[in-house]
Write a protein that holds these residues in place. Structure first.
Motif, PDB file in Angstrom:
ATOM      1  N   ALA A  58       3.148  -9.408   0.699  1.00 21.89           N
ATOM      2  CA  ALA A  58       4.394  -9.861   1.312  1.00 21.89           C
ATOM      3  C   ALA A  58       5.061  -8.632   1.900  1.00 21.89           C
ATOM      4  N   GLY A  59       4.698  -8.351   3.142  1.00 26.18           N
ATOM      5  CA  GLY A  59       5.158  -7.134   3.814  1.00 26.18           C
ATOM      6  C   GLY A  59       3.997  -6.157   3.867  1.00 26.18           C
ATOM      7  N   THR A  60       3.053  -6.414   4.788  1.00 25.70           N
ATOM      8  CA  THR A  60       1.875  -5.535   4.834  1.00 25.70           C
ATOM      9  C   THR A  60       2.287  -4.165   5.366  1.00 25.70           C
ATOM     10  N   ALA A  90      -4.863  -4.852   3.041  1.00 23.73           N
ATOM     11  CA  ALA A  90      -4.258  -4.375   1.787  1.00 23.73           C
ATOM     12  C   ALA A  90      -4.047  -2.868   1.826  1.00 23.73           C
ATOM     13  N   HIS A  91      -3.036  -2.425   1.113  1.00 16.71           N
ATOM     14  CA  HIS A  91      -2.737  -0.994   1.025  1.00 16.71           C
ATOM     15  C   HIS A  91      -3.897  -0.258   0.344  1.00 16.71           C
ATOM     16  N   PHE A  92      -4.051   1.020   0.658  1.00 24.15           N
ATOM     17  CA  PHE A  92      -5.200   1.764   0.108  1.00 24.15           C
ATOM     18  C   PHE A  92      -5.146   1.945  -1.404  1.00 24.15           C
ATOM     19  N   GLY A 119       4.467   1.623  -5.810  1.00 25.58           N
ATOM     20  CA  GLY A 119       3.590   0.485  -5.528  1.00 25.58           C
ATOM     21  C   GLY A 119       2.179   0.689  -6.045  1.00 25.58           C
ATOM     22  N   THR A 120       1.704   1.913  -5.975  1.00 21.59           N
ATOM     23  CA  THR A 120       0.333   2.159  -6.414  1.00 21.59           C
ATOM     24  C   THR A 120       0.185   1.863  -7.902  1.00 21.59           C
ATOM     25  N   GLU A 121       1.087   2.427  -8.714  1.00 24.01           N
ATOM     26  CA  GLU A 121       0.987   2.171 -10.164  1.00 24.01           C
ATOM     27  C   GLU A 121       1.167   0.682 -10.473  1.00 24.01           C
ATOM     28  N   ALA A 127       4.584  -6.956  -3.008  1.00 24.02           N
ATOM     29  CA  ALA A 127       5.785  -6.951  -2.160  1.00 24.02           C
ATOM     30  C   ALA A 127       6.468  -5.589  -2.292  1.00 24.02           C
ATOM     31  N   ALA A 128       5.640  -4.546  -2.373  1.00 23.48           N
ATOM     32  CA  ALA A 128       6.173  -3.184  -2.537  1.00 23.48           C
ATOM     33  C   ALA A 128       7.236  -2.923  -1.476  1.00 23.48           C
ATOM     34  N   PHE A 129       6.915  -3.256  -0.239  1.00 20.30           N
ATOM     35  CA  PHE A 129       7.867  -3.052   0.848  1.00 20.30           C
ATOM     36  C   PHE A 129       8.757  -4.280   1.053  1.00 20.30           C
ATOM     37  N   PRO A 165      11.828  -0.346  -5.658  1.00 23.87           N
ATOM     38  CA  PRO A 165      13.174   0.132  -5.316  1.00 23.87           C
ATOM     39  C   PRO A 165      13.168   1.389  -4.433  1.00 23.87           C
ATOM     40  N   HIS A 166      12.098   2.213  -4.510  1.00 17.62           N
ATOM     41  CA  HIS A 166      12.167   3.465  -3.727  1.00 17.62           C
ATOM     42  C   HIS A 166      11.779   3.291  -2.253  1.00 17.62           C
ATOM     43  N   LYS A 167      11.562   2.073  -1.827  1.00 18.77           N
ATOM     44  CA  LYS A 167      11.345   1.857  -0.385  1.00 18.77           C
ATOM     45  C   LYS A 167      12.667   1.287   0.175  1.00 18.77           C
ATOM     46  N   ALA A 221       7.617   6.418   7.899  1.00 14.94           N
ATOM     47  CA  ALA A 221       7.704   6.352   6.433  1.00 14.94           C
ATOM     48  C   ALA A 221       8.303   5.035   5.969  1.00 14.94           C
ATOM     49  N   MET A 222       7.940   4.647   4.744  1.00 21.50           N
ATOM     50  CA  MET A 222       8.533   3.454   4.149  1.00 21.50           C
ATOM     51  C   MET A 222       9.558   3.837   3.082  1.00 21.50           C
ATOM     52  N   CYS A 223       9.884   5.140   3.019  1.00 18.63           N
ATOM     53  CA  CYS A 223      10.960   5.605   2.141  1.00 18.63           C
ATOM     54  C   CYS A 223      12.107   6.096   3.028  1.00 18.63           C
TER      55      CYS A 223
HETATM   56  C1  PLP Z   1       2.350  -3.037   0.615  1.00 16.83           C
HETATM   57  C2  PLP Z   1       2.276  -1.725  -0.115  1.00 16.83           C
HETATM   58  N1  PLP Z   1       1.769  -1.692  -1.343  1.00 16.83           N
HETATM   59  C3  PLP Z   1       1.690  -0.549  -2.057  1.00 16.83           C
HETATM   60  C4  PLP Z   1       2.132   0.641  -1.531  1.00 16.83           C
HETATM   61  C5  PLP Z   1       2.025   1.915  -2.328  1.00 16.83           C
HETATM   62  O1  PLP Z   1       3.276   2.334  -2.724  1.00 16.83           O
HETATM   63  P1  PLP Z   1       3.530   3.817  -3.281  1.00 16.83           P
HETATM   64  O2  PLP Z   1       3.277   4.745  -2.133  1.00 16.83           O
HETATM   65  O3  PLP Z   1       4.940   3.763  -3.730  1.00 16.83           O
HETATM   66  O4  PLP Z   1       2.583   4.032  -4.404  1.00 16.83           O
HETATM   67  C6  PLP Z   1       2.671   0.656  -0.232  1.00 16.83           C
HETATM   68  C7  PLP Z   1       3.127   1.906   0.385  1.00 16.83           C
HETATM   69  O5  PLP Z   1       3.538   1.978   1.490  1.00 16.83           O
HETATM   70  C8  PLP Z   1       2.744  -0.557   0.489  1.00 16.83           C
HETATM   71  O6  PLP Z   1       3.236  -0.608   1.741  1.00 16.83           O
END
Ligand code: PLP
Length: 377
Positions: free
Chosen positions: A163-165, A117-119, A89-91, A192-194, A222-224, A31-33
């Motif tokens: 920035a932080g895949t 890239a993240h999904f 990160g998604t929003e 740079a979510a993570f 902040p939630h990661k 997990a990233m949380c």
């Molecule tokens: C690089 C990156 N972007 C976006 C996200 C999506 O974040 P969230 O799950 O908070 O919507 C993640 C989730 O791990 C991520 O690693």
């Protein structure tokens, strides 16, 4: 729902039963949380009813959110940024690309992201009807700037650097992307979510934030690694006009406009982010990252002793190990109570070493991994 309500104690007991079935983070390396910092949890509770969607009723919470944005911006090279606390990160990614699309002039817009890239970018393609073009990676899983360049055309409304895949914890060459963005006058979003709460605290320096002139927007959660409660993301724009692209008229609230994706939104997470950032300060986050990086290096060292190597030298607290039959190793580790994950291309065992991991627990994990890997050879 039943006609007659149950006693508080009965309901709490039910909740405890559900909670007991959840997995404790102690054995989670996927997990990233992580556990929120205690002060974040307290602040969350204090602002539970604050609705930032109707900010006129909650001027205190509203001002606090502005301060969080300024703190995030300050950490990322520009305290004068404009943005808001999202659900994650998604929003943030959706809204950044929505702003770029809205101020672009194409009726067939595309964006260029990396293959890693993240999904959330696949959701963006569907929701925003933007073509998402995926650029190739180099041999260490960073986006290849030449490939990004080759995908850009007159309909490209944004390029994206990470920035932080998610899978490899790698940092794309953001400086090169920034130069490209400046040269071609294209919007550059940095996800740079993570990484936002990791990269500033690494020994090695990376150019990845608003200090680079081409960076238009950033995602910073902040939630990661920010140790905040869920759901707290950060969306930051350098230029206020980009935030204005998201404005919607809100006729019957205490404020005339809203720029968030959701209407009603939590002031509790803004309070949590405010509290933990004020309390830890940059030094506190540095200590957290040092702990995670020390354990990350330990994973590499110990795995090497039983003949397992990482695919790349970890850049941050994400390690990807070439364990051979990844699916079987992951399953065997799962049977021993460990939660791990995988990378897609190539298939390998992905471990995220979050602040909840202790040295002792990590050694137990590594003992198990050694046994599983030795059994398989
Ligand atoms: C690089 C990156 N972007 C976006 C996200 C999506 O974040 P969230 O799950 O908070 O919507 C993640 C989730 O791990 C991520 O690693």
């Amino acid at each position: 729902m039943k006609d007659k309500g149950e006693s508080e104690q009965a309901v709490l007991e039910r909740l405890s039963n559900y909670r007991a079935r959840d997995i404790s983070y102690d054995r989670v390396l996927s997990a990233m949380c992580t556990h929120p910092h205690p002060i974040a949890a307290r602040a969350h509770e204090m602002f539970m009813e604050a609705n930032l969607g109707d900010a006129g009723l909650f001027p205190g919470a509203h001002e606090m959110e502005h301060e969080v944005i300024a703190m995030l911006g300050g950490m990322l090279g520009d305290a004068g940024v404009h943005g808001y606390i999202t659900t994650g990160g998604t929003e943030s990614n959706i809204q950044a690309i929505r702003a770029a699309r809205n101020c672009g002039i194409s009726d067939k817009p595309n964006i260029v992201v990396s293959e890693s890239a993240h999904f959330s970018f696949d959701k963006i393609a569907d929701l925003l009807r933007v073509e998402v073009r995926k650029a190739d990676l180099d041999e260490v899983f960073r986006v290849d700037p030449a490939s990004v360049e080759a995908h850009i055309d007159d309909n490209t409304v944004a390029i994206v650097g990470i920035a932080g895949t998610t899978e490899f914890g790698q940092v794309d060459p953001i400086r090169e992307l920034s130069d490209m963005a400046v040269e071609r006058s294209i919007f550059l979003h940095v996800d740079a979510a993570f990484g936002a709460f990791v990269i500033p605290f690494l020994d090695k320096r990376y150019d990845f934030d608003f200090r680079l002139p081409g960076v238009s927007s950033m995602t910073a959660d902040p939630h990661k690694m920010g140790l905040c409660t869920i759901p707290a993301g950060g969306l930051l724009f350098r230029d206020p006009s980009h935030l204005h692209e998201l404005h919607t008229h809100t006729p019957y609230l205490t404020v005339d406009t809203q720029y968030s994706l959701s209407g009603t939104r939590s002031g509790a997470v803004a309070a949590a982010a405010y509290a933990v950032m004020r309390h830890l300060g940059l030094d506190g986050y540095r200590t957290t990252v040092e702990h995670c990086m020390k354990l990350t290096r330990r994973v590499v060292e110990r795995a090497g002793e039983f003949g397992v190597e990482p695919l790349i030298d970890p850049v941050m607290n994400v390690v990807v190990l070439d364990v051979g039959d990844t699916v079987k190793v992951r399953k065997a580790m799962g049977a021993r109570g460990w939660y791990t994950s995988i990378t897609r291309r190539p298939l390998a065992l992905r471990l995220v070493i979050m602040p909840h991991m202790s040295e002792k627990r990590l050694e137990e994990f590594l003992d198990d991994l050694e046994q599983v890997c030795r059994e398989r050879t």
